[in-house]
Design an enzyme around this catalytic site. Structure first.
Site, mmCIF file in Angstrom:
data_model
loop_
_atom_site.group_PDB
_atom_site.id
_atom_site.type_symbol
_atom_site.label_atom_id
_atom_site.label_comp_id
_atom_site.label_asym_id
_atom_site.label_seq_id
_atom_site.Cartn_x
_atom_site.Cartn_y
_atom_site.Cartn_z
ATOM 1 N N HIS A 99 0.847 -1.191 0.000
ATOM 2 C CA HIS A 99 0.000 0.000 0.000
ATOM 3 C C HIS A 99 0.883 1.242 0.000
ATOM 4 O O HIS A 99 1.861 1.326 0.741
ATOM 5 C CB HIS A 99 -0.900 0.020 1.237
ATOM 6 C CG HIS A 99 -1.636 1.320 1.422
ATOM 7 N ND1 HIS A 99 -1.378 2.191 2.456
ATOM 8 C CD2 HIS A 99 -2.609 1.906 0.673
ATOM 9 C CE1 HIS A 99 -2.164 3.249 2.355
ATOM 10 N NE2 HIS A 99 -2.918 3.105 1.282
ATOM 11 N N SER A 100 0.541 2.222 -0.840
ATOM 12 C CA SER A 100 1.207 3.520 -0.846
ATOM 13 C C SER A 100 2.722 3.358 -1.062
ATOM 14 O O SER A 100 3.146 2.731 -2.025
ATOM 15 C CB SER A 100 0.877 4.258 0.453
ATOM 16 O OG SER A 100 1.297 5.596 0.424
ATOM 17 N N TYR A 101 3.547 3.885 -0.169
ATOM 18 C CA TYR A 101 4.999 3.707 -0.265
ATOM 19 C C TYR A 101 5.373 2.227 -0.252
ATOM 20 O O TYR A 101 6.396 1.832 -0.832
ATOM 21 C CB TYR A 101 5.669 4.452 0.894
ATOM 22 C CG TYR A 101 7.134 4.164 1.082
ATOM 23 C CD1 TYR A 101 8.083 4.671 0.199
ATOM 24 C CD2 TYR A 101 7.579 3.402 2.163
ATOM 25 C CE1 TYR A 101 9.439 4.415 0.379
ATOM 26 C CE2 TYR A 101 8.924 3.145 2.358
ATOM 27 C CZ TYR A 101 9.854 3.646 1.456
ATOM 28 O OH TYR A 101 11.197 3.389 1.651
ATOM 29 N N HIS A 249 -7.188 7.433 -0.190
ATOM 30 C CA HIS A 249 -5.886 6.784 -0.087
ATOM 31 C C HIS A 249 -5.895 5.612 0.895
ATOM 32 O O HIS A 249 -5.101 4.677 0.743
ATOM 33 C CB HIS A 249 -4.832 7.810 0.338
ATOM 34 C CG HIS A 249 -3.438 7.322 0.203
ATOM 35 N ND1 HIS A 249 -2.867 6.989 -1.008
ATOM 36 C CD2 HIS A 249 -2.472 7.104 1.142
ATOM 37 C CE1 HIS A 249 -1.619 6.579 -0.812
ATOM 38 N NE2 HIS A 249 -1.354 6.643 0.482
#
Length: 271
Positions: A99-101, A249
């Site tokens: 997820h994300s980074y 997000h």
């Protein structure tokens, strides 16, 4: 009379056997002799492993082995090395989710690992070789403003010259990072955010694992951190199977069911 009865019985047995064999054929079964893959979930910046809790519980209920190792959030190369070393302790097929980074981390950590059969990106960075992550967030990202408007800068021991920990300011966290999450839940998440270093956001990525490993991408159409346009660009470039969901997000918290479904689709594809 006896022979007629026996003939009918044999006819029935043959029909039943045909049904059983058909049910056991590859066309009707997804190789039940093969083990389910282990699902490894990698969290992103300003979060920790608990951000996966709602997805984890669903995967466990469906009989999967799940691991959620901590992502150090120190530097992309060393974070990827940490996850790579963790993966080396697992046997059998692996579905690696970021997820994300965490997407940038799995992009680097899975490269060259034959046990990783699928990658799943969730509102995530999927950098190409040589790309840092921050510029990939998109021109309209909440992060694409003067850094002092988004981050609180905090020193940390042993930091290279000019490096700091980046904490999201409260307003950015609540209105952009956690958009779509119930306000009270977002307020509870803000105090425990884990920072990303400034250097991690600008370190060039290595050879991407998605060049050789099939990938899936969950695209949050209301994401304010990594814009939907930026996500689509990265997912298309990675040749990922794309699923769009109406989420911000933190879709893994606000919309865990469709994200779990995509992860399980990827898992079934490995069997």
């Amino acid at each position: 009379m006896h022979r007629s009865h026996l003939k009918r019985l044999l006819t029935v047995l043959v029909a039943v056997l045909a049904v059983v064999l058909a049910a056991a054929s590859p066309a009707a079964a997804s190789h039940p002799d093969k083990p389910k893959p282990t699902i490894v979930l990698v969290h992103g910046a300003w979060a920790d492993g608990s951000s996966w809790a709602k997805v984890t519980s669903r995967l466990l209920d469906d009989g999967y082995t799940v691991r959620v190792p901590p992502n150090p959030l120190r530097l992309l190369s060393t974070d990827a090395a940490t996850i790579r070393d963790f993966l080396s302790t697992l046997s059998g097929p692996i579905v690696l989710v970021g997820h994300s980074y965490g997407g940038a981390v799995i992009t680097n950590a899975a490269t060259g690992n034959p046990n990783v059969k699928a990658l799943v990106y969730v509102d995530a960075f999927a950098p190409a070789a040589g790309e840092p992550i921050f510029p990939l967030a998109g021109a309209d990202s909440a992060l694409a403003v003067p850094p002092e408007n988004v981050f609180d800068f905090v020193p940390y021991p042993g930091a290279p010259a000019g490096d700091v920990d980046l904490y999201l300011k409260r307003d950015t966290f609540l209105t952009s990072f956690a958009s779509g999450v119930p306000r009270r839940e977002a307020e509870n998440l803000y105090p425990s955010q884990r920072p990303l270093t400034l250097s991690a956001g600008f370190e060039p990525s290595g050879t991407p694992a998605y060049d050789t490993i099939p990938s899936w991408y969950v695209l949050g159409t209301r994401d304010l951190i990594i814009t939907p346009e930026a996500q689509l660009f990265m997912a298309t470039r990675a040749n990922s199977k794309i699923t769009r969901i109406k989420a911000g997000h933190l879709g893994l918290i606000s919309n865990p069911a469709p994200i779990t479904k995509v992860i399980e689709q990827a898992a079934r594809a490995t069997r």
